[in-house]
Design a protein around this motif. Structure first.
Motif, PDB file in Angstrom:
ATOM      1  N   ALA A  52       7.619  -5.941  -1.153  1.00 56.03           N
ATOM      2  CA  ALA A  52       8.565  -4.860  -0.898  1.00 56.03           C
ATOM      3  C   ALA A  52       8.624  -4.526   0.580  1.00 56.03           C
ATOM      4  O   ALA A  52       7.612  -4.586   1.289  1.00 56.03           O
ATOM      5  N   PHE A  53       9.814  -4.159   1.024  1.00 60.31           N
ATOM      6  CA  PHE A  53      10.035  -3.608   2.357  1.00 60.31           C
ATOM      7  C   PHE A  53      10.500  -2.166   2.168  1.00 60.31           C
ATOM      8  O   PHE A  53      11.341  -1.894   1.314  1.00 60.31           O
ATOM      9  N   PHE A  54       9.967  -1.250   2.960  1.00 63.75           N
ATOM     10  CA  PHE A  54      10.323   0.156   2.767  1.00 63.75           C
ATOM     11  C   PHE A  54      10.537   0.856   4.100  1.00 63.75           C
ATOM     12  O   PHE A  54      10.007   0.448   5.135  1.00 63.75           O
ATOM     13  N   GLN A  55      11.324   1.913   4.042  1.00 71.41           N
ATOM     14  CA  GLN A  55      11.501   2.832   5.176  1.00 71.41           C
ATOM     15  C   GLN A  55      11.551   4.247   4.625  1.00 71.41           C
ATOM     16  O   GLN A  55      12.292   4.542   3.701  1.00 71.41           O
ATOM     17  N   ILE A  56      10.737   5.115   5.212  1.00 72.82           N
ATOM     18  CA  ILE A  56      10.680   6.522   4.815  1.00 72.82           C
ATOM     19  C   ILE A  56      11.006   7.386   6.017  1.00 72.82           C
ATOM     20  O   ILE A  56      10.477   7.163   7.111  1.00 72.82           O
ATOM     21  N   ASN A  57      11.851   8.358   5.818  1.00 75.17           N
ATOM     22  CA  ASN A  57      12.157   9.348   6.850  1.00 75.17           C
ATOM     23  C   ASN A  57      11.878  10.735   6.293  1.00 75.17           C
ATOM     24  O   ASN A  57      12.457  11.131   5.278  1.00 75.17           O
ATOM     25  N   GLN A  58      10.969  11.441   6.953  1.00 74.44           N
ATOM     26  CA  GLN A  58      10.729  12.838   6.595  1.00 74.44           C
ATOM     27  C   GLN A  58      11.369  13.705   7.672  1.00 74.44           C
ATOM     28  O   GLN A  58      10.923  13.725   8.822  1.00 74.44           O
ATOM     29  N   GLU A  59      12.420  14.423   7.292  1.00 72.56           N
ATOM     30  CA  GLU A  59      13.218  15.200   8.238  1.00 72.56           C
ATOM     31  C   GLU A  59      13.026  16.692   8.004  1.00 72.56           C
ATOM     32  O   GLU A  59      12.355  17.114   7.062  1.00 72.56           O
ATOM     33  N   ASN A  60      13.615  17.472   8.896  1.00 74.78           N
ATOM     34  CA  ASN A  60      13.522  18.941   8.848  1.00 74.78           C
ATOM     35  C   ASN A  60      12.102  19.440   9.058  1.00 74.78           C
ATOM     36  O   ASN A  60      11.761  20.560   8.662  1.00 74.78           O
ATOM     37  N   ARG A  61      11.261  18.632   9.671  1.00 72.85           N
ATOM     38  CA  ARG A  61       9.912  19.098   9.976  1.00 72.85           C
ATOM     39  C   ARG A  61       9.990  20.236  10.994  1.00 72.85           C
ATOM     40  O   ARG A  61      10.831  20.233  11.897  1.00 72.85           O
ATOM     41  N   ALA A  62       9.122  21.232  10.857  1.00 70.89           N
ATOM     42  CA  ALA A  62       9.136  22.380  11.758  1.00 70.89           C
ATOM     43  C   ALA A  62       8.911  21.928  13.202  1.00 70.89           C
ATOM     44  O   ALA A  62       7.920  21.273  13.519  1.00 70.89           O
ATOM     45  N   LYS A  63       9.845  22.250  14.064  1.00 75.92           N
ATOM     46  CA  LYS A  63       9.786  21.891  15.481  1.00 75.92           C
ATOM     47  C   LYS A  63       9.717  23.177  16.300  1.00 75.92           C
ATOM     48  O   LYS A  63      10.602  24.028  16.236  1.00 75.92           O
TER      49      LYS A  63
END
Length: 731
Positions: A542-553
Motif C-alpha cells: 500500500a501507498f498512503f498519504q495523510i494530511n491532518q489540517e486545522n491544527r492549532a497555530k
C-alpha cells in the motif's frame, strides 16, 4: 506492595465450569451432537464470520484470519478490505509470548511503542498517536490522562487483535488519523475445553494461566468460558517488581434459534513498584552510559491500576438474512500512584515527586442492522447503525520537591535515602465529561463480478464539558466520509483505492474567544492485495498519504484572546497548522507451507510539518522520535518426519535511527538512538498429545537501546537478554 491473588478463586470457578461441561458432554446422545453442530453453524453465522473462512483464530494454528470487520462493520476478507489491516492471531500471541497489548503493538506492522516513563507509553502509527482502542468493535478513546489509567490489556482473554491503519473515523468518529486497535475477546465453545499453563523466566518472573470453556446445559444452548492469568514478576532493575492478575468470564445464551444474548465481564489489576520517571542523560542529551539496571527512584514508589469491564451483546438473525447487533461495554478505570521524576536546574540533577489518584469511567454503546439488498439485478450489502460513548474523568493529587540534596549522582544512589513525603491531594484537580453520539451507514455495491465499491458516511455530535468556558466545547453534525474501490485482477490479486477521514476536537481559542474547529485527518491509500492457498496466506502493498489540517497555530504572542470572564489572558490560535504523512506498507502473513507460519512487514513513513506557527518547523519531521523505517518478522516452523514434535521460530524487529531535541542556545539538547535490530528465538517441543512446552529467548544479542527518549531527565532502556520457559496442558 499490595497483593491481590485472583488465581485461586478463578481456578476453582474454572475447574467447576469445566467439570460441568465435561459431564454435560458425556451425557449427550448422537441426536444432541447433531444439534450441537447446528448450533455451532448458527453461532458462526450470528457472529458474521463469513463464508470463505472464519474470523476466530483460536485453534487454527494460523498467523492470519479469514474475515475482519473492524474498518466498516462489513464482514470481509483481508483482500476485500480497501485499507491496510493487520491481525495478530491467538497462535502468534502464544508463539511469541505476547502477554499484553504493549507486546502486540511492538510486533505489529507499522506500529511502535514510545515509552515516556516506566509505566507510561503511547502507540504511534503513520506519524500520529493511536488514540482509538476498541473492545469487540466498541471504541474507547485514549486521552492524555486516560492512557495512565487504562493499563495494557492482558492478551489471555483475546482471540485476536485487529489493527486498521490510517484514518478510521467511520467506526470511531473522533480521533487521530493513525490506526484503530480492535481487541476481539475469546468466545465460549460448545465442545468442552480446558488448558492450564505456567511460565517461569529471568529475574524471577512467573505466570500462570487457566482457560475453561464448554456448554452449561445438555442441549448446548447455554455456553460459558472463564479465563484467568496471574503474574508475579521481578525486574532487571535494582529496585522494583510487579504483580498482575486478570479474570475474564463470558456466557452465551440462545434465546431462540435466531437470537443470542452474550454477557461478560473482566477485571485486571496491576500493582507495580514502579517510579514515575526514567533515567537522565547529560544536559546536552548525550548518553551517560548507565547500567540498564540503574534505578534513581525511591523504594516507596508505586503505580497501581485496575480496569473493570461489564459488557453485553444481543444478536438476532431475521428470515431475510438481515441481522441486528446491539452491544454495550461499561468500563471502570482506577489509578493510584506515588513516584518521583528527575529534572535539571542550576544546581544539577534534582528530584521531584507527586501522588495522584484518577477515576476514569467509560461507556460505549453501538447498534446496527446489516444485510443484503437487491438493486439493478445484483445483490449488495448495507449496514446502518448508531453509537454513543461517554467518558468521565476525575483526578486529583499533589506534588512537591523531594529533599534529596542539591545534586543526584546517577552512579551513586540509594533508593532508601529519602523518606516518603506527605502531599496535599487538593493541590491539583481535573474533571471533565466527554460524550459523542453518532449515526452511520456503509454499503458495499456489487457493481460487477470483479468490481466492488464501498461507500460510507457518519454524522457525529461531540460535547466536552471541562467545567470552564475555555475547556468546554461542542462539535455539531460533523460529517465523516468513507469510499473504497476494489477490483479483482484475477482469482489471486486485487487492486484497491480508498479515502477515509476523521476529526479530532481541540480546545484552543481564536481571537473571538471561540473554540477552534476540529482537526481533520484525511487518508488516501491505494495498493494491491494477494490471497494464496485459499486464504491461508495474505499479502498486501500500500501507498498512503495523510494530511491532518486545522491544527492549532499560535498567533503573535502580543495578541491575546479577550477574557470577559477570567482575569488571565490566553494565547490566541488559528486553525491553520498542517502535518503531512506519506509512506508505504508491505505485509505478508499466513502459511507458506503446512508446517511454516510467517508474518513479515515493512513500513516507511515520513511525517513533516507543512504549516506551523514556528516557520522553522515547516519541512521538518513532525515527531523525530518516531521511526521512519520499521521491519518486523516472525516465523514458526514445525519440523517434518520423526522430528515433528519440535518446532523452531523467532522474530526480528528493526528500525532506523531516531532522535529527540529541545531547548535553545546553551540549553539546547539532543538525544539520539542509533538504528538497531532486536532478535528473539523460540524453541518448542510437544511432550505428549496434550502437553506442549516452549522457551522464548528475547533480545538474544543483548542489544542496549533506548525504549523511550522523552527528555534529558527521562530516558528508558529496553530489557536486556532474557528467557521464559512455558508449559501448557490442554484437555
Amino acid at each position: 506492595m499490595s497483593r491481590h491473588h485472583l488465581s485461586p478463586l478463578a481456578a476453582a470457578i474454572a475447574f467447576s465450569l469445566c467439570a460441568h461441561a465435561v459431564h454435560a458432554e458425556q451425557a449427550n446422545t448422537a441426536k444432541t451432537k447433531e444439534k450441537d453442530a447446528a448450533i455451532e453453524l448458527q453461532q458462526l453465522d450470528i457472529n458474521a464470520q463469513g463464508v470463505r473462512g472464519q474470523a476466530t483464530t483460536e485453534g487454527t494454528k494460523s498467523y492470519t484470519t479469514g474475515v475482519v470487520n473492524s474498518s466498516t462493520k462489513l464482514p470481509m476478507s483481508l483482500r476485500e478490505t480497501p485499507q491496510s489491516v493487520s491481525v495478530i492471531t491467538r497462535q502468534r500471541m502464544e508463539d511469541q509470548g505476547m502477554g499484553n497489548l504493549n507486546d502486540v503493538v511492538k510486533n505489529t506492522t507499522g506500529l511502535s511503542v514510545q515509552k515516556y516513563g516506566p509505566e507510561r507509553q503511547r502507540y504511534v502509527a503513520r506519524g500520529f498517536t493511536v488514540d482509538n482502542i476498541m473492545y469487540d468493535g466498541l471504541p474507547m478513546s485514549v486521552s492524555t490522562y486516560s492512557q495512565d489509567v487504562i493499563t495494557a490489556a492482558d492478551t489471555a482473554m483475546f482471540d485476536r487483535i485487529e489493527i486498521v491503519r490510517g484514518a478510521t473515523g467511520l467506526m470511531q468518529g473522533a480521533g487521530n488519523p493513525s490506526a484503530a486497535i480492535n481487541m476481539v475477546r475469546k468466545r465460549p465453545t460448545i465442545t468442552p475445553q480446558l488448558s492450564v499453563g505456567a511460565s517461569a523466566g529471568s529475574w524471577d518472573r512467573y505466570r500462570t494461566e487457566l482457560d475453561a470453556s464448554g456448554a452449561l446445559n445438555e442441549t448446548g444452548t447455554i455456553r460459558g468460558r472463564i479465563v484467568t492469568a496471574y503474574e508475579d514478576n521481578g525486574t532487571y532493575l535494582d529496585q522494583g517488581g510487579s504483580e498482575h492478575g486478570v479474570l475474564y468470564a463470558i456466557s452465551e445464551l440462545d434465546l431462540t434459534e435466531s437470537t443470542m444474548l452474550t454477557l461478560g465481564s473482566s477485571y485486571q489489576n496491576d500493582n507495580k513498584d514502579s517510579d514515575w520517571g526514567g533515567l537522565p542523560t547529560a544536559r546536552d542529551g548525550s548518553d551517560l552510559d548507565l547500567p540498564r539496571s540503574t534505578y534513581l527512584g525511591n523504594d516507596w514508589a508505586y503505580w497501581n491500576t485496575s480496569t473493570t469491564h461489564l459488557f453485553g451483546e444481543l444478536d438476532h438473525r431475521f428470515d431475510n438474512d438481515w441481522k441486528l447487533h446491539l452491544a454495550g461495554d461499561k468500563m471502570w478505570g482506577r489509578i493510584n500512584m506515588l513516584g518521583s521524576y528527575l529534572g535539571y536546574d542550576n544546581n544539577g540533577l534534582q528530584q521531584s515527586s507527586g501522588k495522584y489518584t484518577y477515576v476514569n469511567d467509560y461507556d460505549s454503546y453501538d447498534g446496527y442492522v446489516s444485510g443484503p439488498f437487491a438493486l439493478l439485478g445484483r445483490t449488495h450489502e448495507l449496514v446502518v447503525g448508531a453509537s454513543n460513548r461517554k467518558e468521565i474523568f476525575d483526578g486529583h493529587g499533589g506534588w512537591l520537591n523531594t529533599p534529596t540534596g542539591p545534586n543526584i549522582d546517577p552512579k551513586n544512589w540509594d533508593s532508601g535515602m529519602v523518606p516518603e513525603p506527605s502531599f496535599d491531594m487538593r493541590r491539583w484537580g481535573m474533571k471533565f465529561e466527554a460524550e459523542q453520539k453518532g449515526v452511520y451507514a456503509t454499503t458495499r455495491l456489487n457493481i460487477a463480478d470483479p468490481l466492488k465499491v464501498i461507500l460510507g458516511g457518519r454524522l457525529d455530535w461531540y460535547d466536552h464539558d471541562g467545567g470552564t468556558p475555555q475547556s468546554s466545547y461542542k462539535v455539531t453534525r460533523n460529517v465523516t466520509r468513507y469510499a473504497g474501490v476494489i477490483y479483482d485482477l484475477n482469482e489471486t490479486y486485487s487492486v484497491y483505492a480508498s479515502y477515509t477521514d476523521i476529526f479530532k476536537p481541540q480546545t484552543n481559542l481564536d481571537p473571538s474567544y471561540s473554540i477552534l474547529e476540529p482537526m481533520t485527518g484525511t487518508n488516501y491509500e491505494f495498493g494491491i492485495k494477494g490471497e494464496y492457498l485459499d486464504g491461508a496466506l495474505n499479502a498486501s502493498a500500500a501507498f498512503f498519504q495523510i494530511n491532518q489540517e486545522n491544527r492549532a497555530k499560535l498567533l503573535d504572542k502580543a495578541t491575546y484572546c479577550p477574557t470577559p470572564t477570567y482575569a488571565t489572558n490566553f494565547n490566541c490560535y488559528e486553525a491553520a497548522g498542517e502535518v503531512e504523512s506519506k509512506g508505504i506498507d508491505l505485509e505478508l502473513t499466513g502459511a507458506l507451507t503446512e508446517n511454516w507460519q510467517l508474518s513479515a512487514g515493512y513500513t516507511y513513513v515520513e511525517a513533516k510539518y507543512k504549516k506551523d506557527s514556528n516557520k522553522a518547523n515547516e519541512g521538518k519531521l513532525f515527531d523525530p522520535d518516531q521511526p521512519r523505517h520499521l521491519f518486523k518478522l516472525s516465523t514458526t516452523y514445525h519440523l517434518p518426519g520423526d522430528l515433528n514434535k519440535w518446532r523452531v521460530g523467532g522474530s526480528l524487529n528493526s528500525q532506523n535511527a531516531i532522535y529527540n531535541e529541545g531547548g535553545a542556545g546553551a540549553a539546547a539538547w539532543r538525544i539520539e538512538q542509533d538504528a538497531y535490530t532486536l532478535v528473539d528465538l523460540m524453541l518448542g517441543y510437544k511432550v505428549a498429545e496434550n502437553v506442549d512446552t516452549r522457551v522464548n529467548f528475547n533480545n538474544v544479542f543483548d542489544k542496549k537501546y533506548y525504549s523511550g527518549i522523552g527528555s534529558t531527565a527521562n530516558v528508558l532502556y529496553g530489557e536486556p537478554r532474557n528467557a521464559m520457559f512455558s508449559v501448557k496442558w490442554t484437555l
